[in-house]
Structure formats: C-alpha cells, structure tokens
Design a protein around this motif. Structure first.
Motif, short mmCIF file in Angstrom:
data_model
loop_
_atom_site.label_atom_id
_atom_site.label_comp_id
_atom_site.label_asym_id
_atom_site.label_seq_id
_atom_site.Cartn_x
_atom_site.Cartn_y
_atom_site.Cartn_z
N ARG A 293 1.47 59.66 23.27
CA ARG A 293 1.74 58.24 23.01
C ARG A 293 2.97 57.81 23.80
N LEU A 294 2.90 56.63 24.35
CA LEU A 294 4.04 56.09 25.07
C LEU A 294 5.17 55.76 24.09
N PRO A 295 6.41 55.74 24.58
CA PRO A 295 7.52 55.35 23.69
C PRO A 295 7.30 53.95 23.13
N ASP A 296 7.77 53.74 21.91
CA ASP A 296 7.59 52.45 21.25
C ASP A 296 8.17 51.31 22.08
N ALA A 297 9.31 51.55 22.73
CA ALA A 297 9.94 50.50 23.53
C ALA A 297 9.06 50.12 24.72
N THR A 298 8.38 51.11 25.29
CA THR A 298 7.49 50.83 26.43
C THR A 298 6.27 50.04 25.96
N ILE A 299 5.71 50.43 24.81
CA ILE A 299 4.57 49.70 24.27
C ILE A 299 4.96 48.25 23.99
N ALA A 300 6.16 48.06 23.43
CA ALA A 300 6.63 46.70 23.15
C ALA A 300 6.79 45.91 24.44
N HIS A 301 7.31 46.57 25.48
CA HIS A 301 7.47 45.89 26.78
C HIS A 301 6.11 45.44 27.32
N LEU A 302 5.11 46.34 27.27
CA LEU A 302 3.77 46.00 27.76
C LEU A 302 3.17 44.87 26.94
N ASP A 303 3.41 44.91 25.63
CA ASP A 303 2.87 43.87 24.76
C ASP A 303 3.50 42.52 25.06
N GLY A 304 4.71 42.55 25.63
CA GLY A 304 5.42 41.31 25.95
C GLY A 304 5.09 40.74 27.31
N LEU A 305 4.14 41.35 28.02
CA LEU A 305 3.77 40.85 29.34
C LEU A 305 2.84 39.64 29.27
N GLY A 306 2.42 39.30 28.07
CA GLY A 306 1.54 38.14 27.92
C GLY A 306 0.13 38.40 28.38
N LEU A 307 -0.35 39.59 28.16
CA LEU A 307 -1.68 39.97 28.60
C LEU A 307 -2.74 39.34 27.71
N PRO A 308 -3.95 39.16 28.23
CA PRO A 308 -5.05 38.69 27.37
C PRO A 308 -5.26 39.65 26.20
N PRO A 309 -5.92 39.20 25.14
CA PRO A 309 -6.09 40.06 23.95
C PRO A 309 -7.05 41.22 24.20
N GLY A 310 -6.96 42.22 23.29
CA GLY A 310 -7.92 43.32 23.30
C GLY A 310 -7.46 44.56 24.02
#
Length: 731
Positions: free
Chosen positions: A579-596
C-alpha cells in the motif's frame, strides 16, 4: 574395526574404512564408522561407544542413552525394533536384550550395539549428498519427518557450497519459520546448521575427502538446538563398482571466437551441385543475408555451386575462418584433416556422433584429430551459427538488427524458434549458436568469450546437460561482476528423480538440481521459451538491472479486475504490491481526478482518468509515487482497445501520451526504478496494428513491452533478483 581416527588425515581415514567395508561385502558403512568420519571432518556427533555387552559402556558416558543395534544385514533399524531412546544406565541390560529378541524375530543377527548420549532437544533436519553424473556432489537440506518424506520440503545445492549459499538453501525451505521459532517453538541455531552443511560440502568439506565408492550420504536426523547441531544418525551408501568421476570442472581458457562470429572466409562442405540440401541452403542464406566475405564451396567434382567457384577439398581452400560441415558423419574427420590446421572453426552439422551409441568413438576421434591440428569444433549434431554483426546465418530471412543478446543452444530446432520469437518481441541479437553435442567447444568456454566481449550485454543459454550447467556454474563462480545470464533448461520434470537408498538420492531429480545450479551461478532460470525471450529482451533493454534491496512493485493501469489479477500475478512470483503511504494517497486524491479510482496500489485508473490532459496525468500520478516510495519496479498496464476506442476521438493519442508521460516520470524520479509496460488489444485487426506501433514507441523509450501481465511479472522477478545479486556483490 579398530582405527585411531585422531591420528590419520581424514582422506586416508575415509579410504581405509571404505575399503574395509567393501572387503566385508557391506553396501552401507556401519553407523559408528560413518560418525567417525563425520567427527574427523569437524561435524558434531553424539558421544558414544560400540559395544557387544552393556558392561563395556564407560562410566564416564552419561545417560540417558540412545541404543542402536549393529547388524550387517539390517538396513532400517527402527523398522526391525533395533532402536531404543531415552534409556537409563540401569535399563541398558533389559533394553539390549529386547533389541536382540526383536532382531531375531525379524531374521537378523545382532552383532553389538551403538550406545550414545542423547542429543539436546531441538528440531530434526535432514542433510545429505548424492553423486550425480556430470555434476558432482548434489547436496540437500530439509526439515525431517513428514516435511521431507511426504511434503518433500527440501533445497539442493552443488558442492562446494559457501556459507552464503548454504543460507540461501535454508531460505528456500517452506518450513524455515519452524526453525526460527514459529508457533511458540524455541528458535534454533541456523548458523550451526550452516556449519554442518559447509562441514560436509564446503570447499574443504568432508565430501572432498571421500573415495569414489561413497555414492550417497544421509545425516538423518541432524538435531539442531539453540546451542548447536548434532548428526545423530549417519548413512553412507557404497558402490564397489564405482570409479572416480571423469568430469573435469576446470574451464578451458576462453577461446578467441572472433573468427567464428565475424569470419572473412567461409568454407561449405556438403553442398550439392545438382539439387538442394543443407549445404546449398546455407550458401543461399549467406548470400541473402549479405555476407561480405569469401565463400568457398568444397566439392570433389563440381566447378561451381550457387554460382560460386568450388574447390575439390580443403587442401586447396587456403585459410578458412569458419567451415560449415554437412557431410556424412564418417567422412567429416578426413575432410577437415585435409586442411592441415588451416580451419579455425568447424561447425559440424552432421548427426550420427555421440548422440548415438555407434557414434561415440567417431566423435572422440574427430575431436582428438582436430585438437591436434588446432581446429575447434562446434557441435556435431547442430544447425549452425547466426551472427548479425558477421552477417552469417543458418536461417532464411534472418533478423538483421545488430544487438547485444547472445544465445547458446544445445537444441538446434529451438535455436530457430529463439531467433523467430526473439525478433517478434524486439530482441536485437548479437548471435545465436547451435552447439549440439558440444564435443569440443563447450557452452562454458563460449560463455567466457561472450562475457568478455564488448559486443554482448546479455547471454542466454538453453542447456539439456547438467554437466554443461555445472561447467557454466564454475565459470560464473569466478566472475562476480558477470553480465546477466538467462537459463532455459530442458529435462526439468520430476521424472528425473531416481530410486535410491537415501532420501537425498531419491529426491535429487533434475527439477531440483537445475534451480540449485541457477541459484549458485547467479543466473536467471525461466520455465518457458516465451519467458526466456522476454527476460533476455528486458535485461538487454534495461542494461541488466541495478542494485535493489526490496521486491516491491507499483501497478498502474486501467481495469479494476485487471489490477486485481496483476497483484495476484506479482504474488505468485514472489513480488509484493505494498500500500502506498497515506500522504501519497491523499496527494493523488487531491489531483481532482474523475471518480472511480483506486489509489492505494494497485493504482486503478479508469480510461477517463488516464485521458486527463490527454494522458499527461501519468506524469503527475507516477511522479508523486516515485517521489515518496522506492519500488524495485513499476508496471504500467493499459487496455489500448478501451482507451483509444472510448477516448481517442475526444482526447487524441492518449496511449502515446501516457507512454511519453511515464518516461518523463521515470527520468525525473529521484532513484532508479525498472519500468515495464503491458499493452493489451481488443483482438481486432486495426487495434492489433496500433498496439504494435505503441509497443515500438515504448521500446524506443526504454520500456520492455508485454502482451500479458503474467509475462511482465516473470520479467520483473528476474530484474529484481538480478538487482539483489548486484547489491550483494557490492557489499
């Protein structure tokens, strides 16, 4: 047997006790004699004494005891009631009488007893060795009892074995956690077990002192405790008819193979002036491939063949770098001898040599005569040599891209398959040489040249002979900085196992010995031709690998199910997808990607996400991952059919941009990391063509490309293992 073993060198002691046993008609050394040899070799055995009557047990030998019958007719003592354990001194008389009675009931005479102090409590392990033709001593270790007898949880090595190699054998055991204290057990000293393996099979171990008549050894069990390891039973199996192993593992000095791979003058023996045969086809292949040198057909009567002037024999041919010989086997030696040593290399295509009983002497005579003349023989019973740089080949329409992958194959037909499949998968060859019987120029000797050659980067071997594998091991054991070597071995099924009188002998099938050879030689062993070609291509493209200290993989691609299957494929080959670090997952989630999206690893990005910024979003995603983590590899997998059919019209060349963006992320990463790519089609002709174009684009940017995730997993494992070997050799 009365010998003061403390005053005799171990080799002399071994010769004497084996000779005495054979003169007595024994097929197995008496246990106490075997233990005497072990003790002389520095392997711990229980304190004990051989007696006829209990009154002979010394007062200084403390109980409780293990009591074992001594009988020349008894093979399995326990089955006949010939063993008692935990016997107190006051119980010796009763227990020895019971043993005598049990043996009598089983039809055996009890000649005496071996009385030993009980070993400390610990885990039971089997250590053994068996002589294998062409290989020498194969050495086995496994947990005792059900683990070896039913589960066959064993690992093999090839003597001599270093401490690191012994530790690597232990690491292969599924039951190793039991030695390390799993499920509440007391951890035992694996260092002491390594001592036993090295004492038996190390460079100065006992195996090197044993005469040829000792064929199999089982130390079963070795009791390993927290304080040491003791061999409490020893079985040395003898064969009075055995002779010294003829295998010489010393490698010849590397031959200069330059005239073989880049010949200037080529002679062809056996071409037909009137029809088409193997020799004629070889000349056509040379002409079609653009061979720039001189071709000299040899024919007793023809003036020309394929429009090229012929001469009647090699006596009139002058100096020849490479001779292609397609004559009947009985005519080969005389035809080559006519050159009087002016042929550097002769590749004998002809069969009818040592691959048949009738041809053994013919092959021996050929090699002897040519060696005396200074002519080196490739084959016989092979197909030829392909060299892109030298523009010689034995196949029509041969691949022409000059590269750094050199292959040696004991199979002629498979060498053709390697060329064809390799070209299709983007391999740029230095050479492919069919070596057949390897009667003279061996795979090991040719390997030496290829490892030294600046024109090669990766070497592939297809071998069917364990003796050839052993010779390769000896070459590579001297070269810690060797180039990547990939091995495909024939005959690896369990059918190679044999009936034997020891656990070690019974379990020593080729399916276990080839992996042992590969592990010790530091080569990558693969299971299929497809994996062989894929790993060669990746090792070449990625320059063999770099030092790594983990087996972690990041997966990035589209398709939730595909991502799950990708993670499964990694796990099957021993790689992890943490699993990626939580901070990295949060960063990716903050890129404004489409859902899913799934962002934890595997990174599951549906086609709309991959199409963000036309595909350039891959730089943002993988750039963040590589900044925060240090995986050994990243595998990007894309269903090109879904991406391009759904997003191409609105977002353009998404797949091409993804490839470029991943290359940019790789190049900007703070640490080296292997990047592999899986490109899938939907099976339609237009998409198949598009995928081929994308695969070429990806390879040009340094990505090995595969059609299936399982293929990428095998290659990733190979790169990771190569990296670990590189890391260990630099420490």
């Amino acid at each position: 047997m009365s010998i003061d073993s403390s005053t005799i060198p171990v080799q002399e002691l071994a010769s004497r006790v084996v000779e005495d046993a054979l003169q007595s008609g024994l097929q197995v050394l008496p246990e106490y004699v075997g233990k005497m040899l072990l003790a002389a070799g520095g392997i711990a055995v229980p304190a004990g004494v051989e007696i006829v009557d209990v009154d002979e047990v010394p007062a200084g030998l403390a109980g409780p005891f293990a009591v074992k019958a001594v009988s020349t007719t008894l093979v399995h003592k326990t089955d006949a009631g010939g063993v008692r354990i935990g016997v107190g001194r006051d119980q010796l008389a009763a227990e020895t009488a019971a043993i005598r009675a049990s043996l009598a009931n089983a039809g055996h005479e009890c000649e005496g007893f071996l009385v030993e102090q009980m070993a400390p409590k610990g885990e039971e392990v089997v250590v053994g060795a068996v002589r294998t033709e062409g290989l020498g001593w194969a050495v086995m270790v496994g947990l005792g009892g059900v683990f070896v007898e039913v589960l066959e949880d064993v690992a093999f090595g090839v003597a001599p074995i270093t401490r690191d190699q012994a530790a690597a054998m232990l690491a292969e055991l599924r039951g190793l956690p039991l030695l390390q204290g799993a499920r509440g057990r007391t951890p035992v000293s694996t260092d002491a077990l390594v001592d036993v393996i090295v004492g038996l099979a190390g460079a100065d171990g006992l195996l090197g002192a044993l005469p040829a008549q000792v064929r199999e050894i089982d130390l079963n069990p070795v009791i390993v405790s927290s304080t040491g390891a003791v061999a409490v039973d020893a079985r040395f199996v003898l064969d009075a008819e055995a002779e010294d192993d003829a295998t010489d593992h010393a490698a010849d000095e590397a031959a200069d193979l330059g005239p073989l791979f880049e010949p200037r003058r080529v002679a062809v023996l056996g071409a037909s002036a009137k029809g088409t045969n193997g020799g004629t086809l070889f000349i056509r292949n040379l002409l079609g491939y653009g061979f720039p040198g001189t071709i000299v057909p040899i024919h007793p009567s023809a003036e020309s063949i394929e429009g090229i002037a012929a001469v009647p024999s090699l006596a009139e041919a002058g100096d020849i770098d490479y001779a292609y010989v397609a004559l009947p086997s009985g005519a080969v030696a005389e035809a080559l001898a006519a050159a009087e040593g002016r042929v550097r290399f002769a590749q004998v295509i002809s069969s009818g040599f040592a691959e048949t009983d009738e041809g053994v002497e013919l092959e021996r005579d050929l090699v002897t005569r040519m060696r005396a003349l200074g002519t080196r023989v490739i084959g016989p019973n092979c197909l030829g040599t392909h060299s892109t740089r030298g523009r010689i080949t034995f196949v029509p329409d041969a691949p022409k891209e000059v590269g750094g992958v050199a292959v040696l194959s004991q199979s002629g037909g498979l060498s053709v398959d390697i060329l064809r499949l390799g070209e299709a998968r983007g391999v740029a060859f230095h050479s492919v040489t069919s070596i057949g019987n390897s009667a003279d120029l061996t795979a090991a000797e040719m390997l030496e040249h290829l490892l030294d050659s600046p024109d090669t980067r990766v070497v592939g071997l297809y071998l069917e002979s364990l003796a050839s594998g052993r010779a390769v091991l000896d070459v590579l054991s001297r070269r810690a900085d060797a180039k990547p070597v990939v091995l495909l071995a024939g005959g690896r099924t369990a059918d190679g196992s044999r009936a034997a009188t020891s656990h070690t002998g019974a379990l020593s099938g080729h399916h276990r010995l080839w992996p042992a050879l590969a592990r010790q030689a530091g080569v990558e062993l693969v299971d299929t031709l497809g994996d062989f070609v894929n790993v060669l291509a990746a090792m070449d493209l990625l320059d063999g690998g770099y030092a790594v200290d983990n087996n972690e993989v990041v997966l990035f691609g589209n398709g939730g199910g595909a991502s799950v299957l990708a993670a499964d494929a990694m796990q099957r080959v021993g790689l992890t997808t943490p699993r990626l670090p939580d901070a990295t997952i949060a960063h990716l989630d903050g890129l404004g990607l489409p859902p899913g999206n799934g962002l934890a690893n595997p990174i599951d990005a549906p086609a709309p996400t991959l199409a963000v910024n036309g595909g350039a979003v891959a730089m943002d995603i993988l750039g963040a991952v590589l900044e925060a983590t240090r995986p050994a590899a990243v595998i990007s997998h894309f269903n090109v059919g879904i991406i391009q059919r759904n997003m191409g019209a609105t977002h353009g060349d998404v797949t091409g941009t993804l490839i470029d963006a991943i290359a940019a992320a790789r190049d900007a990463g703070p640490a080296p990391c292997h990047h592999l790519m899986v490109l899938k089609s939907d099976g339609k002709a237009d998409m198949e063509a598009l995928v081929r174009d994308y695969a070429l684009r990806a390879r040009e940017r340094g990505f090995p490309v595969f059609a299936e995730l399982e293929e990428a997993a095998v290659v990733a494992r190979a790169l990771v293992r190569r990296g670990r070997r590189t890391a260990s050799s630099t420490h």
